[in-house]
Design an enzyme around this catalytic site. Structure first.
Site, PDB file in Angstrom:
ATOM      1  N   ARG A 184       0.784  -1.154  -0.039  1.00 13.10           N
ATOM      2  CA  ARG A 184      -0.118  -0.012   0.066  1.00 13.10           C
ATOM      3  C   ARG A 184       0.882   1.155  -0.106  1.00 13.10           C
ATOM      4  NH1 ARG A 184      -4.325  -2.759   4.087  1.00 13.10           N
ATOM      5  NH2 ARG A 184      -5.452  -3.497   2.400  1.00 13.10           N
ATOM      6  N   PHE A 235      -6.647  -0.749  -6.522  1.00  7.16           N
ATOM      7  CA  PHE A 235      -5.844  -1.759  -6.215  1.00  7.16           C
ATOM      8  C   PHE A 235      -4.981  -1.659  -4.907  1.00  7.16           C
ATOM      9  CE2 PHE A 235      -2.756   0.510  -7.952  1.00  7.16           C
ATOM     10  CZ  PHE A 235      -1.933   0.239  -8.865  1.00  7.16           C
ATOM     11  N   GLU A 236      -4.410  -2.831  -4.283  1.00 10.75           N
ATOM     12  CA  GLU A 236      -3.987  -2.851  -2.999  1.00 10.75           C
ATOM     13  C   GLU A 236      -5.155  -2.579  -1.962  1.00 10.75           C
ATOM     14  OE1 GLU A 236      -1.476  -4.544  -2.742  1.00 10.75           O
ATOM     15  OE2 GLU A 236       0.106  -4.056  -4.498  1.00 10.75           O
ATOM     16  N   GLY A 237      -6.147  -2.953  -2.062  1.00 12.50           N
ATOM     17  CA  GLY A 237      -7.299  -2.623  -1.226  1.00 12.50           C
ATOM     18  C   GLY A 237      -8.089  -1.139  -1.684  1.00 12.50           C
TER      19      GLY A 237
END
Length: 379
Positions: free
Chosen positions: A243, A362-364
Site C-alpha cells: 500500500r 488496487f492494494e485494497g
C-alpha cells in the site's frame, strides 16, 4: 520539476539522482509510444534490475540494495512521475519477493532470492480472484497436497505482469476457512498454468494485467512458503508495504500532473497575462501543490515508522487513502488547467488522470482503507 528531497545519506541522494537519470533517459522518451500502442517495453526491466532499482529495501547479502523504505518509496515516486505502469510493476515485484524473504527457509532463500532481488527474474503477486478481491478469505483456488508436491486448480485475476513474469507468489486454499490459505512460489513456465488475454484497461497500458488459470498444475513441496494455513498472515504482512508502494506511485503521478499544469499555466496567456497570474487559476495550482506535498508527507511518515520497527498498518492505509485521493483530484485539476487541450491525448495530463483512478482501487480499495483505519481507532 525535480523535487527537493530530504534524504538520510549521501548514498540515498546519489541513488535518487541515478533514478532520475535513468527515468529521464530510458523511460520518458518511450512512455508515450508504448502507452498509446499498448506494447510492452522489452528489456526495460532488465535495465532497471541491472541498476539495482528493483529490490532496494532488501539486504545486500541477498542481492538487494539495503536501503531504508523511505528511500525506496521515493525511487518509486521518481519512476512513477515518468511512467506509472513501470513503477507499479516495480512495486509489485518488490511485493512478490516479500513472502519468500520474510517467511521462507534459509534454503529457499539461498536458492531463489538472489536472482529475484538481483532483478534477473521478475515476479508477480497472485492473490485476487474473480470473486475474491478485498475479501481474501473467500479464495477458491485450491492446492491439493500429494506425495511429491501440490496440484493447483482454479483461477486468479488482476495479475500485474501476468503472462510475462518469471515467478508468481500465489495464494491458494489448502484447507477450510481463513486459516486454510497457503502461499506458494510458482514458476512462470509451470505446465498447466495458462493466462487469459490482457485486460483492456483504462490506463497502465504498457504492462499487462491478466488472469491466470491453473489446470492441475503441479509444484514441488519445497515451493510452499511458510507453513500450510499461514497464507493470509503472509499476504496481509506484504500488503501494508504494498500500500505504501501504491501511495508513492500516486504521488509520482500527481507530481507529474502538477509540473505539467504549472508549465502550461506559465506559457499560456489570456487577456494579456499568463494564466498562472489569474488568481482563480493560481489558487487551483496552489491547492494542487498542497495536496501533493501533504500526500508525500503521509507516505514518508508511514515508511519511517516501518524503518524504525514501529507498527505502521494504520499509517499505511492513511497514506494509501490520502495519496491516491489526492492524485485523482490533482490530475483532474491538471486537465482543467489545460482546458480543452487537457481532454486530448496531445497532452499527458489526460493519461495521468486515467492512471490515477486505479490507484484508488488496487492494494485494497479506498473504502477498505477507511475500514482498516476506523477499526484501528476502535481498538
Amino acid at each position: 520539476m525535480a523535487v527537493d528531497r530530504l534524504l538520510p545519506t549521501d548514498e540515498a541522494r546519489e541513488l535518487i539522482q541515478l533514478t532520475r537519470d535513468i527515468a529521464d533517459k530510458a523511460l520518458d522518451p518511450i512512455v508515450d509510444e508504448h502507452e498509446k500502442a499498448e506494447t510492452y517495453p522489452d528489456g526495460l526491466f532488465a535495465t532497471l534490475g541491472e541498476a539495482g532499482l528493483l529490490s532496494l529495501p532488501y539486504p545486500e547479502e541477498w542481492g538487494g540494495g539495503g536501503q531504508p523504505y523511505e528511500v525506496y518509496l521515493q525511487v518509486l515516486e521518481e519512476l512513477a512521475a515518468r511512467w506509472a505502469a513501470v513503477a507499479v510493476a516495480v512495486s509489485v515485484h518488490g511485493l512478490s519477493c516479500h513472502p519468500l524473504f520474510t517467511f521462507g527457509t534459509d534454503e529457499q532463500k539461498q536458492r531463489w532470492l538472489p536472482e529475484m532481488l538481483g532483478g534477473s527474474t521478475i515476479g508477480a503477486y497472485s492473490l485476487s480472484e474473480p470473486q475474491a478481491g478485498s475479501d481474501a478469505a473467500a479464495l477458491a483456488c485450491k492446492a491439493v497436497s500429494g506425495p511429491d508436491g501440490y496440484t493447483i486448480t482454479g483461477s486468479k485475476a488482476w495479475i500485474t505482469h501476468g503472462g510475462i513474469a518469471d515467478f508468481y507468489t500465489l495464494f491458494a486454499r489448502t484447507g477450510e476457512g481463513s486459516k486454510g490459505i497457503s502461499c506458494f512460489l510458482v514458476p512462470g513456465d509451470t505446465p498447466g498454468l495458462s493466462f487469459g488475454a490482457p485486460e483492456e484497461k483504462m490506463g497502465l497500458h504498457a504492462v499487462p494485467t491478466a488472469a491466470a488459470h491453473y489446470d492441475g498444475a503441479r509444484v514441488d513441496r519445497d515451493r510452499l512458503v511458510g507453513s500450510e494455513g499461514q497464507g493470509l498472515a503472509i499476504a496481509f504482512s506484504a500488503l501494508d508495504a504494498g500500500r505504501l508502494g501504491i501511495a508513492a506511485v500516486a504521488v509520482g503521478i500527481a507530481q507529474a500532473a502538477l509540473d505539467d499544469a504549472v508549465r502550461y499555466a506559465t506559457e499560456r496567456e489570456t487577456f494579456g497575462r499568463r494564466i498562472i497570474d489569474h488568481q482563480g487559476l493560481g489558487f487551483v495550482l496552489a491547492d494542487m501543490a498542497a495536496a501533493v506535498d501533504s500526500a508525500r508527507a503521509t507516505y514518508l511518515d508511514a515508511a519511517r515508522r516501518r524503518d524504525a520497527g514501529l507498527p505502521y498498518s494504520r499509517q499505511a492505509s492513511v497514506a494509501k487513502l490520502v495519496a491516491t485521493d489526492a492524485a485523482m483530484k490533482v490530475t483532474t485539476d491538471a486537465v482543467q488547467v489545460h482546458g480543452g487541450y487537457g481532454y486530448t491525448r496531445d497532452f499527458r495530463v489526460e493519461r495521468y488522470m486515467r492512471e490515477a483512478k486505479i490507484t484508488q482501487i488496487f492494494e485494497g480499495t479506498n473504502q477498505i482503507q477507511r475500514l482498516v483505519i476506523s477499526r484501528s481507532l476502535a481498538t
